[in-house]
Write a protein that holds these residues in place. Structure first.
Motif, PDB file in Angstrom:
ATOM      1  N   ILE A  14       0.835  -1.200   0.000  1.00 49.38           N
ATOM      2  CA  ILE A  14       0.000   0.000   0.000  1.00 49.38           C
ATOM      3  C   ILE A  14       0.873   1.255   0.000  1.00 49.38           C
ATOM      4  CG2 ILE A  14      -1.710   1.339   1.296  1.00 49.38           C
ATOM      5  CD1 ILE A  14      -2.934  -1.083  -0.037  1.00 49.38           C
ATOM      6  N   ASN A  15       1.980   1.236   0.748  1.00 52.04           N
ATOM      7  CA  ASN A  15       2.873   2.386   0.737  1.00 52.04           C
ATOM      8  C   ASN A  15       3.533   2.559  -0.629  1.00 52.04           C
ATOM      9  OD1 ASN A  15       3.212   3.972   3.314  1.00 52.04           O
ATOM     10  ND2 ASN A  15       3.200   1.873   4.085  1.00 52.04           N
ATOM     11  N   SER A  18       0.861   4.027  -2.885  1.00 57.83           N
ATOM     12  CA  SER A  18       0.620   5.411  -2.502  1.00 57.83           C
ATOM     13  C   SER A  18       1.747   6.324  -2.976  1.00 57.83           C
ATOM     14  CB  SER A  18       0.481   5.504  -0.982  1.00 57.83           C
ATOM     15  OG  SER A  18       0.329   6.830  -0.581  1.00 57.83           O
ATOM     16  N   TYR A  19       2.977   5.865  -2.868  1.00 59.25           N
ATOM     17  CA  TYR A  19       4.119   6.649  -3.329  1.00 59.25           C
ATOM     18  C   TYR A  19       4.067   6.878  -4.843  1.00 59.25           C
ATOM     19  CZ  TYR A  19       8.930   7.964  -4.328  1.00 59.25           C
ATOM     20  OH  TYR A  19      10.037   8.614  -4.786  1.00 59.25           O
ATOM     21  N   TYR A  29       3.961  12.690  -0.829  1.00 58.65           N
ATOM     22  CA  TYR A  29       3.740  11.347  -0.288  1.00 58.65           C
ATOM     23  C   TYR A  29       3.509  11.450   1.215  1.00 58.65           C
ATOM     24  CZ  TYR A  29       5.086   6.724   1.432  1.00 58.65           C
ATOM     25  OH  TYR A  29       5.124   5.530   2.089  1.00 58.65           O
ATOM     26  N   TYR A  31       3.273   9.192   4.384  1.00 58.92           N
ATOM     27  CA  TYR A  31       3.528   7.857   4.923  1.00 58.92           C
ATOM     28  C   TYR A  31       2.497   7.465   5.973  1.00 58.92           C
ATOM     29  CZ  TYR A  31       5.765   4.076   7.459  1.00 58.92           C
ATOM     30  OH  TYR A  31       6.013   2.885   8.080  1.00 58.92           O
ATOM     31  N   ALA A  34      -0.903   6.543   4.359  1.00 59.10           N
ATOM     32  CA  ALA A  34      -0.777   5.275   3.639  1.00 59.10           C
ATOM     33  C   ALA A  34      -0.683   4.104   4.606  1.00 59.10           C
ATOM     34  CB  ALA A  34       0.433   5.312   2.719  1.00 59.10           C
TER      35      ALA A  34
END
Length: 60
Positions: A14-15, A18-19, A29, A31, A34
């Motif tokens: 997911i990170n 998202s990035y 971004y 963190y 996310a």
């Protein structure tokens, strides 16, 4: 141990998504956001996994 790996992979994937999406949109971004989404996703995946039956279904 299943919960650990589920949370680990959901955080990682997911990170990563998202990035990439944030960079494609020219946004920053985040963190923390996310990671929160990843933990919620992991809990939902674990709940769905526990709700599914383990026994094979008989043919009708």
């Amino acid at each position: 141990m299943r919960a650990f790996w589920t949370i680990f992979w959901s955080l990682l994937l997911i990170n990563m998504v998202s990035y990439v999406v944030a960079n494609m949109q020219g946004d920053t971004y985040n963190y923390v956001l996310a990671s929160i989404i990843a933990v919620v996703f992991a809990v939902l995946v674990m709940l769905i996994g526990e709700a599914l039956p383990n026994e094979p279904v008989e043919k009708h």
